[in-house]
Design a protein around this motif. Structure first.
Motif, PDB file in Angstrom:
ATOM      1  N   ALA A   1       0.836  -1.208   0.000  1.00 33.81           N
ATOM      2  CA  ALA A   1       0.000   0.000   0.000  1.00 33.81           C
ATOM      3  C   ALA A   1       0.869   1.255   0.000  1.00 33.81           C
ATOM      4  O   ALA A   1       1.975   1.247   0.544  1.00 33.81           O
ATOM      5  CB  ALA A   1      -0.903  -0.010   1.231  1.00 33.81           C
ATOM      6  N   ARG A   2       0.358   2.310  -0.622  1.00 35.48           N
ATOM      7  CA  ARG A   2       1.023   3.625  -0.536  1.00 35.48           C
ATOM      8  C   ARG A   2       0.444   4.331   0.673  1.00 35.48           C
ATOM      9  O   ARG A   2      -0.774   4.540   0.746  1.00 35.48           O
ATOM     10  CB  ARG A   2       0.731   4.477  -1.764  1.00 35.48           C
ATOM     11  N   VAL A   3       1.314   4.706   1.617  1.00 37.66           N
ATOM     12  CA  VAL A   3       0.813   5.281   2.869  1.00 37.66           C
ATOM     13  C   VAL A   3       1.506   6.612   3.158  1.00 37.66           C
ATOM     14  O   VAL A   3       2.733   6.712   3.111  1.00 37.66           O
ATOM     15  CB  VAL A   3       1.052   4.319   4.068  1.00 37.66           C
ATOM     16  N   ILE A   4       0.673   7.605   3.473  1.00 35.23           N
ATOM     17  CA  ILE A   4       1.165   8.841   4.082  1.00 35.23           C
ATOM     18  C   ILE A   4       0.795   8.727   5.557  1.00 35.23           C
ATOM     19  O   ILE A   4      -0.364   8.453   5.878  1.00 35.23           O
ATOM     20  CB  ILE A   4       0.460  10.085   3.509  1.00 35.23           C
ATOM     21  N   ALA A   5       1.753   8.908   6.453  1.00 36.90           N
ATOM     22  CA  ALA A   5       1.432   8.807   7.882  1.00 36.90           C
ATOM     23  C   ALA A   5       1.688  10.144   8.569  1.00 36.90           C
ATOM     24  O   ALA A   5       2.511  10.948   8.121  1.00 36.90           O
ATOM     25  CB  ALA A   5       2.270   7.720   8.543  1.00 36.90           C
ATOM     26  N   LEU A   6       0.981  10.343   9.667  1.00 36.50           N
ATOM     27  CA  LEU A   6       1.292  11.423  10.607  1.00 36.50           C
ATOM     28  C   LEU A   6       1.888  10.771  11.828  1.00 36.50           C
ATOM     29  O   LEU A   6       1.296   9.812  12.364  1.00 36.50           O
ATOM     30  CB  LEU A   6       0.018  12.167  11.018  1.00 36.50           C
ATOM     31  N   ALA A   7       3.051  11.244  12.281  1.00 34.16           N
ATOM     32  CA  ALA A   7       3.693  10.623  13.437  1.00 34.16           C
ATOM     33  C   ALA A   7       4.397  11.686  14.270  1.00 34.16           C
ATOM     34  O   ALA A   7       4.678  12.792  13.777  1.00 34.16           O
ATOM     35  CB  ALA A   7       4.704   9.574  12.975  1.00 34.16           C
ATOM     36  N   ASN A   8       4.702  11.328  15.513  1.00 31.45           N
ATOM     37  CA  ASN A   8       5.409  12.264  16.398  1.00 31.45           C
ATOM     38  C   ASN A   8       6.762  12.645  15.801  1.00 31.45           C
ATOM     39  O   ASN A   8       7.415  11.829  15.132  1.00 31.45           O
ATOM     40  CB  ASN A   8       5.675  11.613  17.760  1.00 31.45           C
ATOM     41  N   THR A   9       7.221  13.830  16.131  1.00 34.42           N
ATOM     42  CA  THR A   9       8.460  14.364  15.556  1.00 34.42           C
ATOM     43  C   THR A   9       9.641  13.402  15.698  1.00 34.42           C
ATOM     44  O   THR A   9      10.374  13.192  14.748  1.00 34.42           O
ATOM     45  CB  THR A   9       8.802  15.703  16.241  1.00 34.42           C
ATOM     46  N   ALA A  10       9.801  12.807  16.867  1.00 28.08           N
ATOM     47  CA  ALA A  10      11.003  11.987  17.069  1.00 28.08           C
ATOM     48  C   ALA A  10      10.811  10.531  16.648  1.00 28.08           C
ATOM     49  O   ALA A  10      11.714   9.711  16.790  1.00 28.08           O
ATOM     50  CB  ALA A  10      11.408  12.035  18.534  1.00 28.08           C
ATOM     51  N   ASP A  11       9.644  10.208  16.114  1.00 30.41           N
ATOM     52  CA  ASP A  11       9.339   8.811  15.780  1.00 30.41           C
ATOM     53  C   ASP A  11      10.173   8.361  14.574  1.00 30.41           C
ATOM     54  O   ASP A  11      10.149   9.006  13.521  1.00 30.41           O
ATOM     55  CB  ASP A  11       7.840   8.703  15.464  1.00 30.41           C
ATOM     56  N   SER A  12      10.918   7.264  14.731  1.00 28.77           N
ATOM     57  CA  SER A  12      11.650   6.749  13.565  1.00 28.77           C
ATOM     58  C   SER A  12      11.053   5.439  13.076  1.00 28.77           C
ATOM     59  O   SER A  12      11.405   4.949  12.002  1.00 28.77           O
ATOM     60  CB  SER A  12      13.132   6.569  13.905  1.00 28.77           C
ATOM     61  N   THR A  13      10.127   4.851  13.858  1.00 27.16           N
ATOM     62  CA  THR A  13       9.509   3.580  13.449  1.00 27.16           C
ATOM     63  C   THR A  13       8.542   3.808  12.294  1.00 27.16           C
ATOM     64  O   THR A  13       8.586   3.111  11.270  1.00 27.16           O
ATOM     65  CB  THR A  13       8.749   2.952  14.648  1.00 27.16           C
TER      66      THR A  13
END
Ligand code: F6R
Length: 383
Positions: free
Chosen positions: A313-325
């Protein structure tokens, strides 16, 4: 990137950028130097319901802020909240055995269905609270209590600054309710905790302001990359689900690109059949590490992102600034500065507003006046 108020090519972009100032004005109307304002607390105590039941009626974006409020009022204050489409609630008939306190949410304060819901609630003998962006609107005048936003006039049809200010006022309402219920022993929120909530709320406008320019350049590029998608599925859990719904609505109305919002866990119960190169996902994967329930939701979302990666799948995610996972699992990641769980929605909706705006530009839509829509849906009465 706009650097003076005259540089904005559209009202919608101007209003997105006005959000930090609109939030500061709105917070100033409900907080004093010590915190909660006793006169506002007194007017709200007249509205509150001894059984702790609340019904929210609204339409469109306003209803989405109601969906967030449902979780905020339940999680923070232990209230029992239902959210109705005002076009449905206003037509409901029959005996109502519950006596909820009713909130109507409306940017304009004039939307016919929401006004009809307010009047129906009053006929049923419920106490009513109107949260509108127009202090002199019909709803503000007819409700028992009014909590106006101070977003300033919103000209673009897609709601932006009124939405984030609604969320801020609903969060403040939750804090006023917690402080009131704390005195009865129904909710435990000590003064230090209350002060921490208020401080986090006061910190948000600066935080959003510092993120606007980086979001602006990243998201303009993302819209160019994803402009030929046929449809988007927006996924989120908990309080963030309201923002998935809002992000999808914003995209539809601003850019005419189809989108729907789902709870993340529902993807596999049908919508996953749609996911393809032409149907990307927008996944909200922010987290409040201080809250166990938020961490559990985040871990489940990471699991889903792994599965979506294997599925291609093509995914755009929103994540916390320091998140590298999260960035390692998705095609594109938009970072959002950390905030407490129930305040994250106010920040994370902003990049989704920008995505809708830049998709509209890519599709040459008159974003301030999309076809078939008007700023306030006011209908003639049926004779
Ligand atoms: C979305 C939008 C509409 C309104 C809806 C309710 O951007 O603007 O969905 O939210 O028509 O309008 P109000 O809030 O004025 O009652």
């Amino acid at each position: 990137m706009p650097d003076t108020s005259n540089d904005f090519p559209h009202e919608m972009l101007r209003e997105i950028y006005e959000q930090p100032a609109a939030l500061r004005r709105t917070l100033a109307a409900y907080l004093n130097a010590e915190g909660l304002n006793p006169s506002i607390a007194a007017s709200l105590s007249d509205w509150a319901n001894p059984a702790g039941e609340v019904l929210i009626a609204a339409s469109g974006s306003s209803r989405h802020s109601g969906l967030a409020a449902e979780i905020i009022l339940e999680d923070l204050c232990g209230l029992a909240v239902d959210v109705e489409y005002s076009s449905e609630y206003s037509l409901r008939e029959g005996a109502e055995r519950r006596h909820p306190s009713v909130i109507v949410l409306s940017q304009s304060g004039e939307t016919s269905d929401t006004l009809a819901s307010l009047r129906a609630a009053r006929r049923r003998g419920h106490r009513t609270l109107a949260i509108t962006n127009a202090a002199a609107s019909t709803m503000a005048q007819e409700a028992d209590v009014s909590m106006p936003l101070a977003a300033g006039i919103e000209r673009a049809v897609p709601a932006t600054k009124s939405f984030t200010c609604q969320l801020a006022v609903l969060y403040l309402l939750a804090l006023y309710e917690c402080a009131r219920l704390n005195k009865t022993g129904a909710v435990q929120m000590n003064p230090t905790e209350l002060a921490a909530h208020i401080a986090a709320l006061r910190a948000l406008p600066d935080s959003i302001e510092s993120q606007l320019d980086p979001w602006h350049s990243q998201i303009a590029a993302l819209a160019a990359k994803y402009k030929s998608a046929a449809s988007f599925l927006y996924l989120a859990r908990g309080v963030h689900y309201a923002i998935a719904r809002e992000g999808a609505l914003k995209l539809k109305e601003a850019s005419y690109v189809h989108a729907e919002g789902y709870p993340t866990g529902e993807l596999k119960h049908g919508p996953n059949a749609l996911v393809s190169d032409r149907v990307p996902l927008v996944v909200l994967a922010t987290v409040d590490p201080a809250l166990d329930a938020s961490v559990i939701r985040y871990e489940k979302t990471i699991q889903l992102l792994r599965e979506m990666q294997s599925q291609g799948a093509r995914v755009i995610a929103l994540a916390n600034t320091a998140d590298s996972t999260v960035p390692a699992l998705v095609a594109d990641c938009i970072h959002v500065a950390p905030a407490p769980e129930h305040l994250l929605p106010i920040a994370e909706v902003v990049p989704l507003q920008l995505f809708a705006y830049f998709m509209a530009i890519e599709h040459s839509v008159d974003v301030d006046r999309p076809r078939n829509l008007s700023k306030a849906v006011v209908e003639q009465a049926i004779s």
